[in-house]
Write a protein that holds these residues in place. Structure first.
Motif, PDB file in Angstrom:
ATOM      1  N   ARG A 185       8.577   6.286  -7.637  1.00  0.00           N
ATOM      2  CA  ARG A 185       9.935   6.540  -7.140  1.00  0.00           C
ATOM      3  C   ARG A 185      10.626   5.241  -6.732  1.00  0.00           C
ATOM      4  O   ARG A 185      11.832   5.072  -6.928  1.00  0.00           O
ATOM      5  N   SER A 186       9.855   4.290  -6.201  1.00  0.00           N
ATOM      6  CA  SER A 186      10.445   3.034  -5.743  1.00  0.00           C
ATOM      7  C   SER A 186      10.992   2.203  -6.902  1.00  0.00           C
ATOM      8  O   SER A 186      11.870   1.364  -6.700  1.00  0.00           O
ATOM      9  N   LEU A 219      14.405   3.421  -7.103  1.00  0.00           N
ATOM     10  CA  LEU A 219      15.169   3.054  -5.917  1.00  0.00           C
ATOM     11  C   LEU A 219      15.634   1.602  -5.979  1.00  0.00           C
ATOM     12  O   LEU A 219      16.749   1.286  -5.543  1.00  0.00           O
ATOM     13  N   VAL A 220      14.798   0.709  -6.510  1.00  0.00           N
ATOM     14  CA  VAL A 220      15.203  -0.693  -6.582  1.00  0.00           C
ATOM     15  C   VAL A 220      16.360  -0.868  -7.553  1.00  0.00           C
ATOM     16  O   VAL A 220      17.239  -1.716  -7.353  1.00  0.00           O
ATOM     17  N   VAL A 221      16.410  -0.030  -8.587  1.00  0.00           N
ATOM     18  CA  VAL A 221      17.549  -0.074  -9.507  1.00  0.00           C
ATOM     19  C   VAL A 221      18.800   0.433  -8.819  1.00  0.00           C
ATOM     20  O   VAL A 221      19.892  -0.141  -8.965  1.00  0.00           O
ATOM     21  N   VAL A 222      18.675   1.489  -8.039  1.00  0.00           N
ATOM     22  CA  VAL A 222      19.830   2.064  -7.348  1.00  0.00           C
ATOM     23  C   VAL A 222      20.382   1.113  -6.291  1.00  0.00           C
ATOM     24  O   VAL A 222      21.600   0.956  -6.154  1.00  0.00           O
ATOM     25  N   HIS A 223      19.485   0.431  -5.582  1.00  0.00           N
ATOM     26  CA  HIS A 223      19.902  -0.372  -4.428  1.00  0.00           C
ATOM     27  C   HIS A 223      20.315  -1.792  -4.766  1.00  0.00           C
ATOM     28  O   HIS A 223      20.957  -2.452  -3.952  1.00  0.00           O
ATOM     29  N   GLU A 224      19.929  -2.307  -5.940  1.00  0.00           N
ATOM     30  CA  GLU A 224      20.182  -3.705  -6.278  1.00  0.00           C
ATOM     31  C   GLU A 224      21.160  -3.814  -7.454  1.00  0.00           C
ATOM     32  O   GLU A 224      20.781  -3.597  -8.614  1.00  0.00           O
ATOM     33  N   ARG A 259       0.869  -1.175   0.000  1.00  0.00           N
ATOM     34  CA  ARG A 259       0.000   0.000   0.000  1.00  0.00           C
ATOM     35  C   ARG A 259       0.907   1.227   0.000  1.00  0.00           C
ATOM     36  O   ARG A 259       1.440   1.628   1.020  1.00  0.00           O
ATOM     37  N   ILE A 260       1.064   1.801  -1.191  1.00  0.00           N
ATOM     38  CA  ILE A 260       1.991   2.906  -1.387  1.00  0.00           C
ATOM     39  C   ILE A 260       1.297   3.955  -2.238  1.00  0.00           C
ATOM     40  O   ILE A 260       0.598   3.627  -3.199  1.00  0.00           O
ATOM     41  N   ARG A 261       1.481   5.220  -1.911  1.00  0.00           N
ATOM     42  CA  ARG A 261       0.946   6.291  -2.740  1.00  0.00           C
ATOM     43  C   ARG A 261       1.636   6.284  -4.100  1.00  0.00           C
ATOM     44  O   ARG A 261       2.799   5.905  -4.212  1.00  0.00           O
ATOM     45  N   TYR A 262       0.912   6.756  -5.115  1.00  0.00           N
ATOM     46  CA  TYR A 262       1.409   6.630  -6.482  1.00  0.00           C
ATOM     47  C   TYR A 262       2.783   7.289  -6.692  1.00  0.00           C
ATOM     48  O   TYR A 262       3.672   6.670  -7.290  1.00  0.00           O
TER      49      TYR A 262
END
Length: 395
Positions: free
Chosen positions: A202-203, A206-211, A194-197
């Motif tokens: 943005r996530s 972020l998953v590209v940056v962190h993984e 449950r995340i706002r659009y």
């Protein structure tokens, strides 16, 4: 017919997902073998016709980025049929387009809306058992790949018989029918997050940056799809001109030679399940390099062109499934967002590849295209060699 209550990937559901995904992705390629045909009918230039493929893929990349992440936070039983209906509207606009400019806008809308297949693929991964996930995802993805190839063949055949607009009418009707069938077949699932659009989009970044595994895999997959699209776009120009001078119906039939790629996709999923993902990826990139060498030698030989098509489709489509399965293994909760990053990267690469095809063809012809493809394959092999013992392995 009652709403299915089981949430697993039954054989019937897997087949429906594969067919629907193939139909959705196939919408991106109806125009590809018809570029000269459409340009003549709408009084456009060859270079402008090349943009028909590019704007469709750019629209698709935007649609993937903005729509597919919603698969992690909304009911996909409603999302998938909705996108199919919207794509039907865009396809109808293509059929009615009075000019090249109007067709460019309509095809951009097709790209933006025909993202159902990329919502269905991570959904299949969610519904499948762990020990069969690679096989199920490979089967659904092979449906997407088959859709790409069959769309080229059908568009040539139908355009020859009834004109290029007819294929868009048929595709619009098919999208509506599949929307109904999928609404009945997809089980209702609770949102995984449950995340706002704005935070949802943005996530994705972020998953590209962190993984690291995601970043390295995206480099391989975007390179592969760029080389693949460049080849197929230039192939239309090659087969339309000397020494071949094939009509659109014959050019479309060349897509059937690439069905070997759909078989490779299924095998690629099984290789992932057995733990051979990374070494198999390297082997397939070697095969891609060989394919471009054969293509370069076969600019005046239809036999060598066919051999190159088969080799390249096996190489690119096989490693595409391995890349997708590797990314899906990173996180269960974020599979739609991971798929968003994966497919957006692919189609940005594809848009660049189709634009390069036109530029290279104008200045260097088929030789320039095949040399560029070999260079891209060499780059991907270098990335694989550096990353195979570290960043390309899921921790």
């Amino acid at each position: 017919m009652t709403q299915p209550s089981r949430t697993g990937m039954t054989t019937g559901r897997t087949l429906l997902f594969a067919i629907a995904g193939g139909a959705a992705v196939g919408n991106l390629y109806w125009a590809q073998p018809l570029l000269d045909f459409i340009a003549g009918d709408l009084h456009g230039s060859t270079s402008t016709a090349g943009w028909l493929v590019t704007v469709t893929q750019l629209g698709y990349a935007v649609g993937i980025l903005l729509v597919v992440p919603l698969g992690d936070v909304v009911d996909r039983r409603k999302l998938v049929p909705l996108m199919l209906v919207l794509s039907a509207v865009a396809l109808a606009a293509c059929a009615l387009a009075p000019s090249m400019a109007a067709l460019l806008v309509a095809l951009a809308a097709v790209g933006l809306t025909t993202v159902a297949g990329q919502v269905l693929t991570p959904l299949a991964g969610d519904l499948a058992a762990d020990e069969h996930r690679g096989r199920v995802v490979g089967t659904v993805a092979s449906g997407l790949l088959t859709g790409i190839l069959v769309s080229r063949t059908l568009s040539g055949l139908i355009a020859e018989i009834a004109g290029w607009r007819t294929i868009f009418v048929i595709a619009a009707v098919a999208a509506v029918v599949l929307a109904f069938l999928l609404y009945r077949a997809i089980p209702t699932l609770e949102p995984k997050a449950r995340i706002r659009y704005p935070a949802l989009i943005r996530s994705v970044f972020l998953v590209v940056v962190h993984e690291p595994v995601v970043r390295w895999t995206l480099a391989l997959s975007a390179t592969g799809f760029g080389a693949f699209t460049m080849f197929w776009t230039a192939l239309t120009f090659l087969l339309s001109g000397p020494p071949f001078h094939y009509p659109v119906v014959v050019i479309g039939l060349f897509g059937l030679a690439g069905l070997a790629g759909a078989v490779a996709a299924q095998r690629g999923g099984r290789l992932h399940d057995r733990g051979w993902n990374v070494p198999a990826t390297g082997a397939l990139w070697v095969l891609a390099l060989v394919a471009f060498v054969v293509a370069g030698l076969g600019g005046r030989s239809v036999v060598l062109v066919l051999v190159a098509i088969v080799l390249l489709d096996i190489a690119i489509q096989g490693q595409n499934i391995l890349n997708q399965a590797r990314i899906f293994a990173v996180s269960h909760e974020a599979r739609s967002r991971l798929n968003t990053a994966f497919v957006t990267g692919n189609f940005i690469g594809g848009a660049i590849g189709s634009a390069l095809a036109g530029l290279l063809w104008d200045d260097w012809g088929w030789t320039g295209v095949t040399v560029a493809g070999a260079v891209l394959a060499g780059f991907a092999l270098t990335v694989w060699l550096v990353g195979r013992r570290g960043p390309l392995r899921v921790g």
